[in-house]
Scaffold this motif. Structure first.
Motif, PDB file in Angstrom:
ATOM      1  N   ALA A 172     -10.019  16.548  35.049  1.00 58.56           N
ATOM      2  CA  ALA A 172     -11.077  15.608  34.683  1.00 58.56           C
ATOM      3  C   ALA A 172     -12.119  16.280  33.802  1.00 58.56           C
ATOM      4  O   ALA A 172     -12.568  15.713  32.803  1.00 58.56           O
ATOM      5  CB  ALA A 172     -11.732  15.033  35.943  1.00 58.56           C
ATOM      6  N   CYS A 175     -10.835  16.858  30.235  1.00 61.43           N
ATOM      7  CA  CYS A 175     -10.886  15.620  29.448  1.00 61.43           C
ATOM      8  C   CYS A 175     -12.316  15.333  29.003  1.00 61.43           C
ATOM      9  O   CYS A 175     -12.553  14.979  27.845  1.00 61.43           O
ATOM     10  CB  CYS A 175     -10.375  14.438  30.256  1.00 61.43           C
TER      11      CYS A 175
ATOM     12  N   MET B 157     -11.405   9.419  34.796  1.00 60.37           N
ATOM     13  CA  MET B 157     -10.341  10.343  35.176  1.00 60.37           C
ATOM     14  C   MET B 157     -10.264  10.515  36.692  1.00 60.37           C
ATOM     15  O   MET B 157      -9.181  10.579  37.253  1.00 60.37           O
ATOM     16  CB  MET B 157     -10.560  11.715  34.526  1.00 60.37           C
TER      17      MET B 157
END
Lengths: 194, 165
Positions: A172, A175, B157
Motif C-alpha cells: 500500500a 503504491c 489499497m
C-alpha cells in the motif's frame, strides 16, 4: 492553501460547536491545543538538536557524500533542478535513508535542513519550488522499508498474527509513494512558468 | 537498535577522518535550534486548530460527509473516522486505531484494514505545514492535493488488499 485550510478548520469547529452544543469543550480545546503544541515541541526539541549535530558530523567527515553517491542515480531523477554536490541534495539523501530505515525522528531534522537549503536557492521566497513539492510529497507518503511499528502495536493489543499485515503495508505504501511522485513530477512539468 | 548503531557508525567514521566531532556536533545542533525556533508558530497554530476541530465534533461531521463515498468504495465504516483524522493528527489517529483494536479485535477485517492504513500513510497536513512553515513558504502549490491523493491511494489499497480477500 495552508491559509485557507487553517482558517477553515477553526471556522468550521466554531460553527460545529454551536450545532453540537460542545462550546465548553471548544474553549478548553483552544487552551489545551496550545499546551499540546508545546509538549510536542519539547518532544521534537531533543531529536532535532541531537540529529542536526550528528548530521553535521556525517557531513564534515564525508559520509553524507558517500550516501549521495549511492542514492543519487535514483534521486537525481526526482530532483532534476538540484546539484548533486549541493547541501540540499545531501540532506535529502539523509532524509530518505532515515525514512527507509524507519528512524522517523531523525528523518524530520534532516528534512527541515533540506528545506532550508532548498530555500536558499529559491528565487521567490514565499512560493514552493518543484524540488520542495516533490520532497515534501515523498515525506507525506510513508516510505519505510520494513514497517515494524504497526506490527509491535498490533502485538501489544493481542494480535495472533501481528506481522501478517506487513506485506500489505509495504504494498500500500509503495503504491501511495508512486502516486505521490508521479503526480508531483507531472504537475511540476505542467507549471513550466516556474 | 538501528539508531544507536547509526550514531556509532557516524562517530567512528568522523573520528577516523579526524573530524572534531564534539565541536562539529554543537555547531550542527545550533542550526537545529534555529530550525526549531522557526517551526514553533506553525506547530502551535496547527495543533490548536486540530484540537478545536476534534472537540467541536467537526471530525464526526466530516466522517458523516465522507460516509457515502466510503460506502461506495466498500470502505468499512468503523475505519472512516481514523481515515479522516489520519492526515491531520498522528496521535489522534493512533488513539482511534487502538480504539478499533479494542472494540473489534486486531485480527478483524476492520482491525487489519486500519493497521495497513496506519502503516502506509503519514500525517500529510502536518508534514506539509511544518516543512513549509519552517522556511516561511505560504504558496505550497500542488503539494497538499498530491499528498492527499497519495493518502487516498493508501486507503483504497488497504481495502483492496485486506477487505476483498
Amino acid at each position: 492553501m495552508t491559509n485557507y485550510i487553517w482558517a477553515f478548520m477553526i471556522i468550521i469547529s466554531v460553527l460545529c460547536s454551536f450545532f453540537t452544543g460542545k462550546t465548553e469543550q471548544l474553549s478548553s480545546a483552544l487552551l489545551c491545543g496550545a499546551e499540546k503544541a508545546v509538549q510536542l515541541l519539547i518532544k521534537l526539541f531533543g531529536a532535532v538538536v541531537f540529529w542536526s549535530g550528528i548530521m553535521k558530523i556525517a557531513e564534515k567527515s564525508g559520509l553524507t557524500l558517500k550516501l549521495v553517491h549511492i542514492l543519487s542515480p535514483l534521486l537525481s531523477k526526482l530532483f532534476p533542478e538540484l546539484d548533486r554536490d549541493s547541501e540540499a541534495f545531501g540532506s535529502i539523501c539523509m532524509n530518505v535513508s532515515a525514512n527507509l530505515l524507519g528512524i522517523g525522528n531523525a528523518a524530520t531534522p534532516f528534512g527541515l535542513k533540506a528545506m532550508s537549503e532548498m530555500q536558499k536557492q529559491n528565487q521567490d521566497k514565499t512560493t514552493a519550488t518543484n524540488s520542495m513539492v516533490t520532497f515534501v510529497v515523498m515525506n507525506t507518503a510513508s516510505m519505510q522499508l520494513i514497517p515494524t511499528t504497526i506490527g509491535y502495536l498490533r502485538q501489544s493489543y493481542g494480535s495472533k498474527e501481528p506481522f501478517a499485515v506487513i506485506p500489505y503495508v509495504i504494498a500500500a505504501s509503495a503504491c501511495a509513494l508512486a502516486v505521490a511522485v508521479v503526480l508531483s513530477l507531472t504537475f511540476n512539468r505542467w507549471s513550466l512558468w516556474k | 537498535m538501528i539508531m544507536p548503531v547509526g550514531v556509532v557508525l557516524i562517530l567512528v567514521y568522523g573520528l577516523y577522518k579526524k573530524v572534531k566531532v564534539f565541536e562539529v556536533f554543537t555547531e550542527g545542533a545550533v542550526e537545529g535550534l534555529h530550525t526549531l525556533y522557526m517551526i514553533i508558530p506553525t506547530i502551535t497554530g496547527l495543533i490548536v486548530a486540530v484540537e478545536m476541530l476534534r472537540a467541536s465534533g467537526g471530525i464526526d461531521l466530516l466522517c458523516t460527509l465522507a460516509q457515502p463515498a466510503a460506502d461506495l468504495l466498500g470502505f468499512p465504516k468503523e475505519v472512516v473516522p481514523m481515515a479522516v483524522l489520519r492526515p491531520v493528527s498522528g496521535s489522534g489517529a493512533t488513539a482511534l486505531l487502538v480504539d478499533i483494536f479494542e472494540r473489534y479485535g486486531t485480527d478483524s477485517a476492520a482491525g487489519k484494514i486500519a493497521s495497513v492504513l496506519a502503516g502506509s500513510t503519514d500525517t500529510t497536513v502536518y508534514a506539509v505545514t511544518v516543512y513549509f512553515g519552517s522556511v516561511g513558504i505560504t504558496n505550497t502549490r500542488h503539494t497538499l492535493p498530491v499528498g492527499l491523493a497519495a493518502d487516498l491511494t493508501a486507503f483504497l489499497m488497504s481495502v483492496l488488499l485486506i477487505g476483498y480477500n
